[in-house]
Motif scaffolding. Structure first.
Motif, PDB file in Angstrom:
ATOM      1  N   PHE A 113       0.830  -1.207   0.000  1.00 38.03           N
ATOM      2  CA  PHE A 113       0.000   0.000   0.000  1.00 38.03           C
ATOM      3  C   PHE A 113       0.868   1.262   0.000  1.00 38.03           C
ATOM      4  CE2 PHE A 113      -3.523  -2.747   1.496  1.00 38.03           C
ATOM      5  CZ  PHE A 113      -4.500  -2.321   0.606  1.00 38.03           C
ATOM      6  N   ILE A 114       1.956   1.242   0.762  1.00 40.44           N
ATOM      7  CA  ILE A 114       2.841   2.409   0.797  1.00 40.44           C
ATOM      8  C   ILE A 114       3.445   2.667  -0.579  1.00 40.44           C
ATOM      9  CG2 ILE A 114       5.045   3.264   1.700  1.00 40.44           C
ATOM     10  CD1 ILE A 114       4.315   1.908   4.376  1.00 40.44           C
ATOM     11  N   GLU A 115       3.942   1.626  -1.213  1.00 37.09           N
ATOM     12  CA  GLU A 115       4.542   1.775  -2.549  1.00 37.09           C
ATOM     13  C   GLU A 115       3.493   2.203  -3.578  1.00 37.09           C
ATOM     14  OE1 GLU A 115       6.484  -1.904  -3.407  1.00 37.09           O
ATOM     15  OE2 GLU A 115       8.128  -1.531  -1.978  1.00 37.09           O
ATOM     16  N   GLY A 116       2.244   1.797  -3.379  1.00 38.48           N
ATOM     17  CA  GLY A 116       1.189   2.155  -4.313  1.00 38.48           C
ATOM     18  C   GLY A 116       0.711   3.588  -4.186  1.00 38.48           C
ATOM     19  N   PHE A 117       1.192   4.290  -3.162  1.00 41.02           N
ATOM     20  CA  PHE A 117       0.752   5.673  -2.954  1.00 41.02           C
ATOM     21  C   PHE A 117       1.040   6.535  -4.178  1.00 41.02           C
ATOM     22  CE2 PHE A 117       1.118  10.042  -1.390  1.00 41.02           C
ATOM     23  CZ  PHE A 117      -0.024  10.155  -0.617  1.00 41.02           C
TER      24      PHE A 117
ATOM     25  N   LEU B 279     -11.872  -1.433  -5.738  1.00 41.64           N
ATOM     26  CA  LEU B 279     -10.838  -1.259  -4.727  1.00 41.64           C
ATOM     27  C   LEU B 279      -9.805  -2.383  -4.821  1.00 41.64           C
ATOM     28  CD1 LEU B 279     -13.126  -0.520  -1.631  1.00 41.64           C
ATOM     29  CD2 LEU B 279     -11.948   1.159  -3.072  1.00 41.64           C
ATOM     30  N   PRO B 280      -8.592  -2.145  -4.307  1.00 44.42           N
ATOM     31  CA  PRO B 280      -7.637  -3.251  -4.165  1.00 44.42           C
ATOM     32  C   PRO B 280      -8.283  -4.411  -3.416  1.00 44.42           C
ATOM     33  CG  PRO B 280      -6.560  -1.161  -3.671  1.00 44.42           C
ATOM     34  CD  PRO B 280      -8.027  -0.860  -3.828  1.00 44.42           C
TER      35      PRO B 280
ATOM     36  N   ILE C 135      -7.490  -6.640  -1.116  1.00 41.90           N
ATOM     37  CA  ILE C 135      -7.446  -6.714   0.353  1.00 41.90           C
ATOM     38  C   ILE C 135      -8.397  -5.705   0.969  1.00 41.90           C
ATOM     39  CG2 ILE C 135      -6.008  -6.212   2.373  1.00 41.90           C
ATOM     40  CD1 ILE C 135      -3.674  -7.464   0.965  1.00 41.90           C
ATOM     41  N   LEU C 136      -8.391  -4.492   0.448  1.00 44.25           N
ATOM     42  CA  LEU C 136      -9.230  -3.435   0.981  1.00 44.25           C
ATOM     43  C   LEU C 136     -10.710  -3.752   0.782  1.00 44.25           C
ATOM     44  CD1 LEU C 136      -9.252  -0.709   2.355  1.00 44.25           C
ATOM     45  CD2 LEU C 136      -8.869   0.372   0.136  1.00 44.25           C
ATOM     46  N   SER C 137     -11.040  -4.288  -0.373  1.00 44.69           N
ATOM     47  CA  SER C 137     -12.433  -4.647  -0.658  1.00 44.69           C
ATOM     48  C   SER C 137     -12.919  -5.753   0.282  1.00 44.69           C
ATOM     49  CB  SER C 137     -12.557  -5.106  -2.115  1.00 44.69           C
ATOM     50  OG  SER C 137     -13.884  -5.467  -2.411  1.00 44.69           O
ATOM     51  N   LYS C 138     -12.105  -6.795   0.464  1.00 45.64           N
ATOM     52  CA  LYS C 138     -12.496  -7.910   1.335  1.00 45.64           C
ATOM     53  C   LYS C 138     -12.602  -7.451   2.784  1.00 45.64           C
ATOM     54  CE  LYS C 138     -10.590 -11.572  -1.573  1.00 45.64           C
ATOM     55  NZ  LYS C 138      -9.492 -12.562  -1.743  1.00 45.64           N
ATOM     56  N   LEU C 139     -11.667  -6.636   3.199  1.00 51.05           N
ATOM     57  CA  LEU C 139     -11.697  -6.133   4.574  1.00 51.05           C
ATOM     58  C   LEU C 139     -12.964  -5.331   4.824  1.00 51.05           C
ATOM     59  CD1 LEU C 139      -8.654  -4.776   6.463  1.00 51.05           C
ATOM     60  CD2 LEU C 139     -10.789  -3.538   6.595  1.00 51.05           C
ATOM     61  N   ARG C 140     -13.295  -4.452   3.898  1.00 48.71           N
ATOM     62  CA  ARG C 140     -14.484  -3.604   4.049  1.00 48.71           C
ATOM     63  C   ARG C 140     -15.754  -4.450   4.110  1.00 48.71           C
ATOM     64  NH1 ARG C 140     -16.549   0.676  -0.383  1.00 48.71           N
ATOM     65  NH2 ARG C 140     -17.108   2.449   0.938  1.00 48.71           N
ATOM     66  N   GLU C 141     -15.868  -5.421   3.203  1.00 49.21           N
ATOM     67  CA  GLU C 141     -17.069  -6.244   3.131  1.00 49.21           C
ATOM     68  C   GLU C 141     -17.207  -7.170   4.341  1.00 49.21           C
ATOM     69  OE1 GLU C 141     -16.880  -8.269  -0.589  1.00 49.21           O
ATOM     70  OE2 GLU C 141     -17.129  -6.430  -1.774  1.00 49.21           O
ATOM     71  N   HIS C 142     -16.074  -7.641   4.879  1.00 50.08           N
ATOM     72  CA  HIS C 142     -16.137  -8.583   5.988  1.00 50.08           C
ATOM     73  C   HIS C 142     -16.334  -7.880   7.331  1.00 50.08           C
ATOM     74  CE1 HIS C 142     -15.333 -12.570   7.790  1.00 50.08           C
ATOM     75  NE2 HIS C 142     -14.837 -11.868   8.796  1.00 50.08           N
ATOM     76  N   VAL C 143     -15.717  -6.721   7.504  1.00 50.72           N
ATOM     77  CA  VAL C 143     -15.783  -6.038   8.793  1.00 50.72           C
ATOM     78  C   VAL C 143     -17.144  -5.364   9.001  1.00 50.72           C
ATOM     79  CG1 VAL C 143     -14.804  -4.139  10.159  1.00 50.72           C
ATOM     80  CG2 VAL C 143     -13.297  -5.726   8.956  1.00 50.72           C
ATOM     81  N   TYR C 144     -17.715  -4.803   7.942  1.00 51.12           N
ATOM     82  CA  TYR C 144     -18.980  -4.073   8.080  1.00 51.12           C
ATOM     83  C   TYR C 144     -20.044  -4.850   8.844  1.00 51.12           C
ATOM     84  CZ  TYR C 144     -23.525  -2.100   6.901  1.00 51.12           C
ATOM     85  OH  TYR C 144     -24.800  -1.617   6.989  1.00 51.12           O
TER      86      TYR C 144
END
Length: 237
Positions: free
Chosen positions: A40-44, A73-74, A76-85
Motif C-alpha cells: 500500500f505504501i509503494e502504491g501511494f 478497490l484493491p 485486500i481493501l475490498s475484502k476487509l471492508r465487506e467482511h468487517v462491516y
C-alpha cells in the motif's frame, strides 16, 4: 481460505464489539502483514489507483496528503471492508436504539451502498493518507452525505518510533454541557483501529444521551506516517 479473511475470521469479534460499545473504539492487531503494508505504501505514487488527491494544507484540513481509491478497490481493501462491516452493524443498530433514533442499518455492505446510490452517493471513500515532518490532521468527521455509517476504521501501515515519531491518533468526545475528553492512541503497525464516525450513546442517570466524536492526527515530528482509512458509506464528491 484467503489470508486476510482468515485473519478477520480469527478476530474475537464479541470482545471487539463490547470494547467498541464501551469506549467508542477498539483495536484489532495483526490485520495486515508487513508485505501488505509495504504494498500500500509503494502504491501511494500510482495514480491509476485513485480518483482524487487532496492536499490537506490547501483546504486547511491540516498538513499532508490523502488519496481516495477508486472502484474497484484493491482486493485486500475490498475484502476487509465487506467482511468487517457486518461485524459492526449490531453495535451501530444498538446505538440507534439506545438513542431512540429511527435508523436501522442493513446487514450487508451492498445493501448500505444501495441506500447511498438512492441518495446520489456513488464514489468510493476508502483512502490512504501520508504525513511527513510537521504533518497533522485537524479534528473532523467523515460523513460525505446524508447516508453514513456511524463506525469506521483506520489501518496503520508503518511503525511508530521507528518509521515516524509523533503522529498520534487523537479523538475527542464532547459530552453535552461539559468539556471535551481527549483520547490519544498509538496502534502498532498492521493494526486496525475501529472507532466512532460522528456520535455514540453514553449511559447517564436518566438514560442514554448522545456524545459527539471527532478524530484527527497530532503533529508528526520525524519520518513518514501512512495509514488506510476505511469508511463504509460512499460519497457524493
Amino acid at each position: 481460505m484467503d489470508v486476510i479473511l482468515k485473519k478477520l475470521e480469527d478476530v474475537d469479534w464479541n470482545n471487539a464489539q463490547q470494547t467498541l460499545d464501551q469506549q467508542g473504539y477498539a483495536i484489532v492487531e495483526n490485520v495486515l502483514n508487513a508485505d501488505d503494508c509495504q504494498e500500500f505504501i509503494e502504491g501511494f505514487e500510482n495514480p491509476e489507483r485513485y480518483r482524487k488527491n487532496v492536499d490537506m494544507e490547501r483546504y486547511r484540513f491540516g498538513k499532508g496528503h490523502y488519496k481516495y481509491f477508486k472502484y474497484p478497490l484493491p482486493d485486500i481493501l475490498s475484502k476487509l471492508r465487506e467482511h468487517v462491516y457486518p461485524k459492526l452493524v449490531p453495535v451501530a443498530n444498538q446505538w440507534m436504539r439506545n438513542l431512540k433514533l429511527d435508523i436501522n442499518f442493513p446487514a450487508s455492505l451492498s445493501e448500505l451502498h444501495k441506500k447511498c446510490v438512492v441518495n446520489g452517493q456513488l464514489l468510493a471513500t476508502p483512502l490512504i493518507l501520508k504525513y511527513t515532518k510537521e504533518g497533522f490532521n485537524t479534528l473532523h468527521q467523515d460523513l460525505y452525505g446524508d447516508v453514513y455509517f456511524p463506525i469506521q476504521a483506520v489501518l496503520f501501515l508503518n511503525k511508530v518510533e521507528k518509521d515516524y515519531t509523533g503522529g498520534e491518533f487523537v479523538m475527542t468526545q464532547q459530552v453535552p454541557r461539559a468539556q471535551s475528553k481527549a483520547i490519544v492512541l498509538r496502534p502498532k503497525k498492521g493494526s486496525m483501529l475501529i472507532f466512532t464516525t460522528n456520535y455514540r450513546p453514553l449511559l447517564g442517570k436518566k438514560g442514554h444521551y448522545r456524545v459527539t466524536m471527532k478524530h484527527g492526527v497530532s503533529e508528526v515530528h520525524s519520518g513518514e506516517r501512512y495509514t488506510l482509512g476505511v469508511i463504509f458509506h460512499d460519497a457524493t464528491t
